[in-house]
Scaffold this motif. Structure first.
Motif, PDB file in Angstrom:
ATOM      1  N   ASP A   1      21.216  35.299   4.538  1.00 18.56           N
ATOM      2  CA  ASP A   1      19.978  34.511   4.616  1.00 18.56           C
ATOM      3  C   ASP A   1      19.487  34.132   3.213  1.00 18.56           C
ATOM      4  O   ASP A   1      19.003  33.000   2.989  1.00 18.56           O
ATOM      5  CB  ASP A   1      18.890  35.297   5.344  1.00 18.56           C
ATOM      6  N   LYS A   2      19.620  35.039   2.295  1.00 18.98           N
ATOM      7  CA  LYS A   2      19.205  34.751   0.910  1.00 18.98           C
ATOM      8  C   LYS A   2      20.096  33.682   0.280  1.00 18.98           C
ATOM      9  O   LYS A   2      19.612  32.809  -0.454  1.00 18.98           O
ATOM     10  CB  LYS A   2      19.245  36.031   0.074  1.00 18.98           C
TER      11      LYS A   2
ATOM     12  N   LYS B   1      27.758  33.987   9.566  1.00 18.58           N
ATOM     13  CA  LYS B   1      26.737  34.511  10.477  1.00 18.58           C
ATOM     14  C   LYS B   1      27.324  34.798  11.856  1.00 18.58           C
ATOM     15  O   LYS B   1      27.007  35.819  12.491  1.00 18.58           O
ATOM     16  CB  LYS B   1      25.588  33.500  10.606  1.00 18.58           C
TER      17      LYS B   1
ATOM     18  N   ILE C   1      28.589  29.556   5.662  1.00 17.57           N
ATOM     19  CA  ILE C   1      27.452  30.388   6.053  1.00 17.57           C
ATOM     20  C   ILE C   1      27.350  30.492   7.575  1.00 17.57           C
ATOM     21  O   ILE C   1      27.120  31.578   8.127  1.00 17.57           O
ATOM     22  CB  ILE C   1      26.137  29.822   5.466  1.00 17.57           C
TER      23      ILE C   1
ATOM     24  N   GLU D   1      21.659  31.385   1.947  1.00 21.72           N
ATOM     25  CA  GLU D   1      21.338  30.122   2.624  1.00 21.72           C
ATOM     26  C   GLU D   1      20.075  29.491   2.050  1.00 21.72           C
ATOM     27  O   GLU D   1      20.012  28.266   1.848  1.00 21.72           O
ATOM     28  CB  GLU D   1      21.165  30.385   4.119  1.00 21.72           C
ATOM     29  N   SER D   2      19.083  30.298   1.760  1.00 21.81           N
ATOM     30  CA  SER D   2      17.838  29.758   1.197  1.00 21.81           C
ATOM     31  C   SER D   2      18.002  29.360  -0.264  1.00 21.81           C
ATOM     32  O   SER D   2      17.311  28.451  -0.760  1.00 21.81           O
ATOM     33  CB  SER D   2      16.710  30.789   1.332  1.00 21.81           C
TER      34      SER D   2
ATOM     35  N   ALA E   1      23.711  40.467   6.798  1.00 18.52           N
ATOM     36  CA  ALA E   1      23.000  39.321   7.378  1.00 18.52           C
ATOM     37  C   ALA E   1      21.803  38.933   6.519  1.00 18.52           C
ATOM     38  O   ALA E   1      21.517  37.738   6.330  1.00 18.52           O
ATOM     39  CB  ALA E   1      22.552  39.656   8.800  1.00 18.52           C
ATOM     40  N   ASN E   2      21.090  39.913   5.976  1.00 16.30           N
ATOM     41  CA  ASN E   2      19.945  39.634   5.103  1.00 16.30           C
ATOM     42  C   ASN E   2      20.384  38.923   3.826  1.00 16.30           C
ATOM     43  O   ASN E   2      19.713  37.992   3.346  1.00 16.30           O
ATOM     44  CB  ASN E   2      19.213  40.930   4.747  1.00 16.30           C
TER      45      ASN E   2
END
Length: 293
Positions: free
Chosen positions: A171-172, A228, A224, A174-175, A167-168
């Protein structure tokens, strides 16, 4: 609570006549495969024993070993087949008289002839036998399930930690994704200025259109979002109490599908490295899931 498909249990039970020892071991298997090895004289109880195992184990290959020790009277009945013995004796007497032989007919001699001594299994109480066997098997299966649950707890903890790690990384990704489009636009501008004279007017609308096409091609927003969602479902499934192995296996397949799509759409090195990390973690989870009931 999830359970592992690997475990072992041993149980004993005895009554006035017999003692049963049952050992049960299980390993991972796609379905519920039960194998029973027991003395042939008790094979009529095999189906009942398999049904008992199914009450405790829903998935995995289960091997059941049953041994018996007689602690009461012997389980066989020995008797004399009198009609056969009489015929043997009559024949011996006839031979004696016919040939004028010395009479040496003895008990030991007659008993050596076939079928004079009958050995038969003693009639047994089938209900008492099953009751004793069931008790031993239930004890063994109880310990088996306890071991499977303990190992399942460790598997769930490991998978849950890996889900947090994945999950972390998502997030990376996605950013990082919007920055890829901005960097592409900057590289495109730099390349145009490099190739053309500064006096040449650049069509900004054409550049914007090219960037929009690129952004659409490499968009991974949907992947994404689904990835998730799969991670959340995976974590929730670990908390369920029923058999979840196949469900977890399906979720891992879907997560692999989404991350492969992200990898094929992205030309960014940083995102590609993230994809490799997630695929590595998913493979480790997949291996763990293969041993979950």
């Amino acid at each position: 609570m999830i359970k592992s498909m690997t475990g072992f249990g041993r149980g004993e039970s005895k009554d006035s006549e017999r003692q049963f020892i049952v050992e049960v071991k299980s390993v991972n298997h796609r379905y519920n495969d039960i194998v029973v090895r027991m003395p042939k004289r008790f094979t009529y109880l095999e189906d009942q024993l398999k049904n008992l195992v199914k009450d405790y184990v829903k998935r995995g290959r289960v091997e059941v070993y049953v041994t018996l020790e007689n602690i009461g009277d012997t389980d066989t009945k020995i008797s004399v087949n009198t009609p056969v013995a009489e015929q043997y004796i009559d024949c011996l007497k006839k031979i004696r008289d016919e040939f004028n032989l010395i009479d040496d007919i003895t008990v030991s001699l007659v008993s050596k002839f076939s079928d004079v001594i009958k050995i038969e299994p003693k009639e047994e109480d089938e209900d008492a036998i099953w009751s004793c066997l069931q008790d031993a098997a239930s004890k063994a299966l109880g310990l088996l399930v306890k071991m499977r649950a303990a190992e399942g707890l460790k598997l769930a903890e490991d998978i849950s930690n890996r889900c947090v790690y994945i999950a972390n990384i998502v997030d990376k990704i996605e950013s990082r994704s919007p920055k890829v489009v901005l960097e592409y636009k900057q590289r495109l501008n730099d390349r145009i200025h490099e190739l053309l004279d500064d006096n040449v007017e650049i069509d900004e609308n054409r550049i914007s259109m090219e960037v929009a096409v690129f952004a659409d091609k490499c968009s991974i927003t949907e992947e994404i979002v689904r990835l998730k969602s799969h991670v959340d479902q995976l974590k929730k499934t670990l908390e369920e109490s029923n058999t979840v192995g196949r469900k977890l296996d399906f979720l891992i397949q879907e997560m692999n599908r989404e991350i492969n799509t992200i990898g094929s759409k992205s030309s960014d090195l940083e995102i590609t490295n993230y994809v490799v990390d997630i695929k590595s973690e998913l493979e480790k989870i997949r291996e763990q899931v293969q041993n979950i009931e």
